[in-house]
Write a protein that holds these residues in place. Structure first.
Motif, PDB file in Angstrom:
ATOM      1  N   PRO A  23       0.709  -1.251   0.239  1.00 61.08           N
ATOM      2  CA  PRO A  23      -0.188   0.032  -0.061  1.00 61.08           C
ATOM      3  C   PRO A  23       0.897   1.311  -0.169  1.00 61.08           C
ATOM      4  CG  PRO A  23      -0.718  -1.521   1.690  1.00 61.08           C
ATOM      5  CD  PRO A  23       0.623  -2.185   1.190  1.00 61.08           C
ATOM      6  N   GLU A  24       2.032   1.362   0.503  1.00 59.20           N
ATOM      7  CA  GLU A  24       2.798   2.486   0.504  1.00 59.20           C
ATOM      8  C   GLU A  24       4.026   2.418  -0.473  1.00 59.20           C
ATOM      9  OE1 GLU A  24       4.365   2.886   4.695  1.00 59.20           O
ATOM     10  OE2 GLU A  24       1.906   2.963   5.576  1.00 59.20           O
ATOM     11  N   GLY A  25       4.089   1.447  -1.236  1.00 57.97           N
ATOM     12  CA  GLY A  25       4.854   1.425  -2.302  1.00 57.97           C
ATOM     13  C   GLY A  25       6.070   0.351  -2.048  1.00 57.97           C
ATOM     14  N   ALA A  26       6.005  -0.206  -1.029  1.00 56.73           N
ATOM     15  CA  ALA A  26       7.270  -0.895  -0.431  1.00 56.73           C
ATOM     16  C   ALA A  26       7.205  -2.271  -1.124  1.00 56.73           C
ATOM     17  CB  ALA A  26       7.203  -1.352   0.979  1.00 56.73           C
ATOM     18  N   SER A  27       8.364  -2.768  -1.467  1.00 52.59           N
ATOM     19  CA  SER A  27       8.440  -3.952  -2.175  1.00 52.59           C
ATOM     20  C   SER A  27       8.090  -5.099  -1.011  1.00 52.59           C
ATOM     21  CB  SER A  27       9.885  -4.222  -2.579  1.00 52.59           C
ATOM     22  OG  SER A  27      10.204  -3.649  -3.701  1.00 52.59           O
ATOM     23  N   PRO A  28       7.602  -6.513  -1.444  1.00 59.12           N
ATOM     24  CA  PRO A  28       7.082  -7.200  -0.599  1.00 59.12           C
ATOM     25  C   PRO A  28       8.426  -8.180   0.224  1.00 59.12           C
ATOM     26  CG  PRO A  28       6.564  -8.122  -2.567  1.00 59.12           C
ATOM     27  CD  PRO A  28       7.145  -6.509  -2.761  1.00 59.12           C
ATOM     28  N   ASP A  29       8.049  -8.409   1.281  1.00 58.52           N
ATOM     29  CA  ASP A  29       9.257  -9.260   1.966  1.00 58.52           C
ATOM     30  C   ASP A  29       9.159 -10.912   1.598  1.00 58.52           C
ATOM     31  OD1 ASP A  29      10.985 -10.730   3.533  1.00 58.52           O
ATOM     32  OD2 ASP A  29       9.963 -10.157   5.641  1.00 58.52           O
ATOM     33  N   LEU A  30      10.159 -11.118   0.806  1.00 63.28           N
ATOM     34  CA  LEU A  30      10.161 -12.526   0.080  1.00 63.28           C
ATOM     35  C   LEU A  30      10.637 -13.552   1.201  1.00 63.28           C
ATOM     36  CD1 LEU A  30      11.135 -11.528  -3.221  1.00 63.28           C
ATOM     37  CD2 LEU A  30       8.932 -11.602  -2.368  1.00 63.28           C
ATOM     38  N   SER A  31      11.289 -13.121   2.277  1.00 67.48           N
ATOM     39  CA  SER A  31      11.958 -14.304   3.246  1.00 67.48           C
ATOM     40  C   SER A  31      11.110 -15.473   3.758  1.00 67.48           C
ATOM     41  CB  SER A  31      12.406 -13.612   4.513  1.00 67.48           C
ATOM     42  OG  SER A  31      11.297 -13.104   5.292  1.00 67.48           O
ATOM     43  N   ARG A  32       9.695 -15.406   3.579  1.00 64.37           N
ATOM     44  CA  ARG A  32       9.053 -16.316   4.000  1.00 64.37           C
ATOM     45  C   ARG A  32       8.684 -17.184   2.747  1.00 64.37           C
ATOM     46  NH1 ARG A  32       4.296 -14.096   6.816  1.00 64.37           N
ATOM     47  NH2 ARG A  32       3.617 -16.242   7.025  1.00 64.37           N
ATOM     48  N   VAL A  33       8.846 -16.962   1.741  1.00 67.98           N
ATOM     49  CA  VAL A  33       8.681 -17.703   0.430  1.00 67.98           C
ATOM     50  C   VAL A  33       9.120 -19.052   0.475  1.00 67.98           C
ATOM     51  CG1 VAL A  33       8.689 -17.657  -2.181  1.00 67.98           C
ATOM     52  CG2 VAL A  33       7.644 -15.741  -0.878  1.00 67.98           C
ATOM     53  N   THR A  34       8.563 -19.936   0.183  1.00 66.80           N
ATOM     54  CA  THR A  34       9.285 -21.400   0.298  1.00 66.80           C
ATOM     55  C   THR A  34       8.605 -22.131  -0.960  1.00 66.80           C
ATOM     56  OG1 THR A  34       7.632 -22.459   1.664  1.00 66.80           O
ATOM     57  CG2 THR A  34       9.553 -21.410   2.841  1.00 66.80           C
ATOM     58  N   VAL A  35       9.455 -23.297  -1.335  1.00 67.86           N
ATOM     59  CA  VAL A  35       9.049 -24.243  -2.119  1.00 67.86           C
ATOM     60  C   VAL A  35       9.194 -25.552  -1.495  1.00 67.86           C
ATOM     61  CG1 VAL A  35       9.780 -25.454  -4.382  1.00 67.86           C
ATOM     62  CG2 VAL A  35       9.710 -22.867  -4.422  1.00 67.86           C
ATOM     63  N   GLU A  36       8.107 -26.263  -1.456  1.00 66.94           N
ATOM     64  CA  GLU A  36       8.129 -27.642  -0.640  1.00 66.94           C
ATOM     65  C   GLU A  36       7.704 -28.768  -1.671  1.00 66.94           C
ATOM     66  OE1 GLU A  36       9.398 -27.879   2.004  1.00 66.94           O
ATOM     67  OE2 GLU A  36       9.519 -25.846   2.739  1.00 66.94           O
ATOM     68  N   SER A  37       7.939 -29.914  -1.265  1.00 63.39           N
ATOM     69  CA  SER A  37       7.159 -31.009  -1.917  1.00 63.39           C
ATOM     70  C   SER A  37       5.552 -31.185  -1.740  1.00 63.39           C
ATOM     71  CB  SER A  37       7.881 -32.316  -1.752  1.00 63.39           C
ATOM     72  OG  SER A  37       9.033 -32.694  -1.990  1.00 63.39           O
ATOM     73  N   PRO A  38       4.644 -31.155  -2.314  1.00 61.87           N
ATOM     74  CA  PRO A  38       3.362 -31.187  -2.176  1.00 61.87           C
ATOM     75  C   PRO A  38       2.961 -32.502  -1.289  1.00 61.87           C
ATOM     76  CG  PRO A  38       3.484 -30.935  -4.484  1.00 61.87           C
ATOM     77  CD  PRO A  38       4.729 -31.364  -4.008  1.00 61.87           C
ATOM     78  N   ARG A  39       2.095 -32.305  -0.031  1.00 58.58           N
ATOM     79  CA  ARG A  39       1.632 -33.333   0.566  1.00 58.58           C
ATOM     80  C   ARG A  39       1.176 -34.434  -0.090  1.00 58.58           C
ATOM     81  NH1 ARG A  39      -1.150 -30.735   6.050  1.00 58.58           N
ATOM     82  NH2 ARG A  39       0.726 -29.620   6.746  1.00 58.58           N
ATOM     83  N   ASP A  40       0.486 -34.245  -1.203  1.00 58.41           N
ATOM     84  CA  ASP A  40      -0.205 -35.307  -2.095  1.00 58.41           C
ATOM     85  C   ASP A  40       0.680 -35.286  -3.601  1.00 58.41           C
ATOM     86  OD1 ASP A  40      -1.464 -37.160  -3.638  1.00 58.41           O
ATOM     87  OD2 ASP A  40      -3.365 -36.287  -3.109  1.00 58.41           O
ATOM     88  N   PRO A  41       1.605 -36.350  -3.819  1.00 58.36           N
ATOM     89  CA  PRO A  41       2.271 -36.242  -5.003  1.00 58.36           C
ATOM     90  C   PRO A  41       1.522 -36.125  -6.176  1.00 58.36           C
ATOM     91  CG  PRO A  41       2.983 -37.960  -3.658  1.00 58.36           C
ATOM     92  CD  PRO A  41       1.845 -37.681  -3.131  1.00 58.36           C
ATOM     93  N   ALA A  42       0.098 -36.201  -6.195  1.00 61.68           N
ATOM     94  CA  ALA A  42      -0.789 -36.290  -7.141  1.00 61.68           C
ATOM     95  C   ALA A  42      -0.968 -34.670  -7.693  1.00 61.68           C
ATOM     96  CB  ALA A  42      -2.194 -36.951  -7.012  1.00 61.68           C
ATOM     97  N   HIS A  43      -0.593 -33.830  -6.684  1.00 64.31           N
ATOM     98  CA  HIS A  43      -0.929 -32.592  -7.121  1.00 64.31           C
ATOM     99  C   HIS A  43       0.169 -31.941  -7.783  1.00 64.31           C
ATOM    100  CE1 HIS A  43      -3.834 -32.149  -3.298  1.00 64.31           C
ATOM    101  NE2 HIS A  43      -4.248 -32.779  -4.060  1.00 64.31           N
ATOM    102  N   GLY A  44       1.391 -32.452  -7.783  1.00 63.07           N
ATOM    103  CA  GLY A  44       2.458 -32.014  -8.543  1.00 63.07           C
ATOM    104  C   GLY A  44       3.864 -32.357  -7.946  1.00 63.07           C
ATOM    105  N   ASP A  45       5.010 -31.820  -8.584  1.00 63.27           N
ATOM    106  CA  ASP A  45       6.380 -31.891  -7.971  1.00 63.27           C
ATOM    107  C   ASP A  45       6.612 -31.177  -7.157  1.00 63.27           C
ATOM    108  OD1 ASP A  45       6.658 -34.229  -9.906  1.00 63.27           O
ATOM    109  OD2 ASP A  45       6.990 -32.853 -11.504  1.00 63.27           O
ATOM    110  N   LEU A  46       6.190 -29.792  -7.182  1.00 68.43           N
ATOM    111  CA  LEU A  46       6.762 -28.660  -6.125  1.00 68.43           C
ATOM    112  C   LEU A  46       5.359 -28.022  -5.962  1.00 68.43           C
ATOM    113  CD1 LEU A  46       9.816 -27.536  -7.847  1.00 68.43           C
ATOM    114  CD2 LEU A  46       9.703 -29.104  -6.217  1.00 68.43           C
ATOM    115  N   ALA A  47       5.488 -27.380  -4.534  1.00 65.38           N
ATOM    116  CA  ALA A  47       4.247 -26.429  -4.500  1.00 65.38           C
ATOM    117  C   ALA A  47       5.019 -25.105  -3.691  1.00 65.38           C
ATOM    118  CB  ALA A  47       3.455 -27.206  -3.355  1.00 65.38           C
TER     119      ALA A  47
END
Length: 589
Positions: A23-47
């Protein structure tokens, strides 16, 4: 290559490309962005959780942001499918080429695939075992020894500068009892009839050689000495003999410490210099961390060192402990806790950033006070981590074990290792989380079946070695060196079972980082079992479908690619087993 870290960076790059702002023009904090294996492999390879953790920052609904990110991710050549699930999770399916690059990385990196720089050289002290030097190691010490040793291996593999330490409790009343017990065996060695071992002394036969050595060195001279002088000699010789015995016991498990730290050195004075405990008290007094006062009686059973008098107290409650702690009794003598504080200070002055203690479950009450000491002494600069190991119960075919007790009153570590071997002991001690009780069944850990995890994992490594040997016999002109396997045409590996194996290996760097971060080496044992299971499952498919077999004499290129796959599995299994301190056999006998 850490595929999770790589795609995490790709997701962050997509966020940056979209130029999302708050809202104030600041770039988002990306530190909490993660990539994991989905709990159900049927959903894909990565999430990825990117939309979930960034939506509020950029003023969007998670689902709307997820749709926007998904559209951008679909432009990535290594991603064949992107879908949005639930409130905004983004699932991705990768092209075979992405997995094939992982395989190339495993073969090229060898045993270093998965090795991490996470620790960045941070100095870590891991103190484990630290059993009183009053007898041989018993089965209760075994779990802590294995957990501590495997954790030290894991942290070193993850880039930490690790020191393995054993604290010798050689200054307490138990050493007086040891000396009295050893002196009794000395008299026995001189031919006296000592009768029944008195209650309160150590009855084990392991002290007979100590008495015999004392008799050999001193003849009957000790009997004529004043008790104080005699006991100092007996104490020193008995502790030395017990530490030799303990080191031998630990070697049965391939456990080796870098430092054996004597508690006595904390009390010792060199000339007129103050002891390390005196130095600690002076430093804490200067920092305003100790005072003279009284403590209320503790709830429940009152400990022996509690006094309803003014004592020198450490302000432990200011640092998260339940109460302040006595350092010096009213008579001027030091408490046990004073030595603990001086010992931590010694470690801190040696430059450790992290101090890890592996303790038995009966030491749960020490956790808060150790952490309080760490915060006070280091000013919050050094972290104290305590891992408690629950009890081990011994069984044979489901029945409680009663073994010969040469120690006098407990089952020894050596008894267990001599019966089943080092590898089953180490692996099974790590096949449950350290704070969960563990049932150790002698029959189960020696049977050759899927139900025996250590056999199943070691058999996986041996099976890989067998395939490579067989390839050498059937195709003698084939160069199956690692350098040649790394050049294989991995695009030929497109079967689902082959890709699943590679995907499982791709998890290894992430497992190393997560296990090191949480100080949980059992995660490595669990992962190795899963990888071995994937290997055996694919092997069994080859029995029914000959076209999936690893060796195809009519298709050399495909054979080389599949041998690279087999070699990669063997490398990851060997790396994980090395962290656990377990052998990776080339044959199972």
């Amino acid at each position: 290559m850490n595929i999770f870290a790589e795609f995490s960076e790709r997701v962050k790059a997509v966020v940056s490309t979209l130029a999302l702002k708050g809202p104030e023009g600041a770039s988002p904090d990306l530190s909490r962005v993660t990539v994991e294996s989905p709990r159900d492999p049927a959903h894909g390879d990565l999430a990825t959780n990117a939309a979930m953790v960034l939506a509020k920052q950029v003023g969007m609904k998670p689902r709307d942001l997820a749709d926007k990110l998904a559209e951008a991710l679909r432009q990535d050549a290594d991603i064949t499918e992107v879908s949005v699930a639930g409130p905004g999770f983004i699932n991705m399916r990768l092209a075979p080429s992405a997995w094939q690059r992982v395989l190339a990385s495993v073969v090229a990196s060898g045993l270093d695939f998965g090795r991490s720089s996470r620790g960045d050289g941070k100095k870590v002290n891991v103190e484990y075992v630290s059993a009183n030097p009053t007898g041989p190691m018993h089965v209760g010490h075994t779990r802590g020894a294995v957990v501590g040793d495997a954790l030290a291996n894991l942290l070193a593999y993850a880039g930490y500068d690790v020191v393995r330490e054993y604290y010798i409790n050689d200054a307490g009343s138990q050493i007086d009892t040891l000396a009295e017990s050893a002196f009794l065996r000395y008299r026995e060695a001189l031919g006296e009839d000592i009768g029944e071992i008195p209650a309160g002394l150590y009855p084990g036969d392991y002290l007979k050689p100590v008495g015999e050595k004392l008799a050999e060195l001193h003849k009957d001279a000790l009997k004529a000495m004043p008790k104080v002088e005699r006991m100092e000699i007996v104490k020193a010789d008995a502790v030395s003999a017990m530490m030799d015995l303990i080191r031998q016991d630990l070697l049965q498990l391939n456990v080796k410490h870098d430092v054996f730290f004597s508690e006595k050195t904390l009390h010792a004075h060199e000339g007129n210099a103050p002891s390390k405990i005196d130095e600690m008290l002076e430093a804490l007094r200067g920092d305003g961390l100790i005072y003279e006062g009284t403590l209320p009686p503790p709830k429940g059973q009152v400990p022996e060192d509690w006094e309803d008098r003014e004592q020198t107290l450490f302000r432990a409650s200011d640092f998260g402990d339940d109460t302040d702690r006595a350092l010096k009794k009213s008579d001027g003598s030091y408490t046990y806790f004073a030595a603990d504080v001086a010992y931590f200070r010694d470690k801190y002055l040696r430059g450790f950033d992290e101090m890890i203690y592996i303790l038995g479950a009966d030491h749960g009450g020490y956790v808060k006070r150790l952490q309080a000491v760490g915060k006070a002494i280091s000013g919050g600069k050094s972290e104290v981590i305590v891992r408690l190991c629950q009890l081990v119960k011994l069984f044979r075919a489901g029945e409680p074990v009663k073994m010969s007790k040469r120690s006098g009153d407990f089952v020894t570590l050596r008894d267990v290792v001599e019966e089943v071997g080092r590898d089953p002991v180490r692996f099974m001690m790590l096949y449950r989380k350290n704070d969960a009780p563990l049932d150790f069944d002698f029959q189960k850990v020696t049977e050759q079946s899927k139900d025996n995890p250590v056999f199943y994992v070691q058999y996986g490594h041996a099976r890989c070695c067998s395939v490579l040997r067989q390839a050498g016999e059937e195709l003698p002109n084939l160069d199956a060196s690692d350098s040649e396997l790394a050049k294989a045409d991995f695009s030929l590996l497109d079967d689902s079972g082959e890709l699943d194996l590679i995907a499982k290996m791709a998890e290894w760097p992430k497992i190393v980082d997560a296990s090191a971060e949480t100080h949980e080496p059992h995660r490595v044992a669990f992962y190795l079992y899963d990888l071995a299971s994937s290997l055996h499952g694919h092997w069994n498919r080859g029995k029914e479908l000959p076209q999936l077999r690893f060796i195809n004499a009519d298709n050399t290129k495909l054979t080389v690619a599949r041998l690279a796959l087999v070699r990669a599995v063997s490398l990851v299994l060997a790396s994980g087993l090395a962290i656990l301190g377990v052998d990776a056999p080339e044959e199972m006998r």
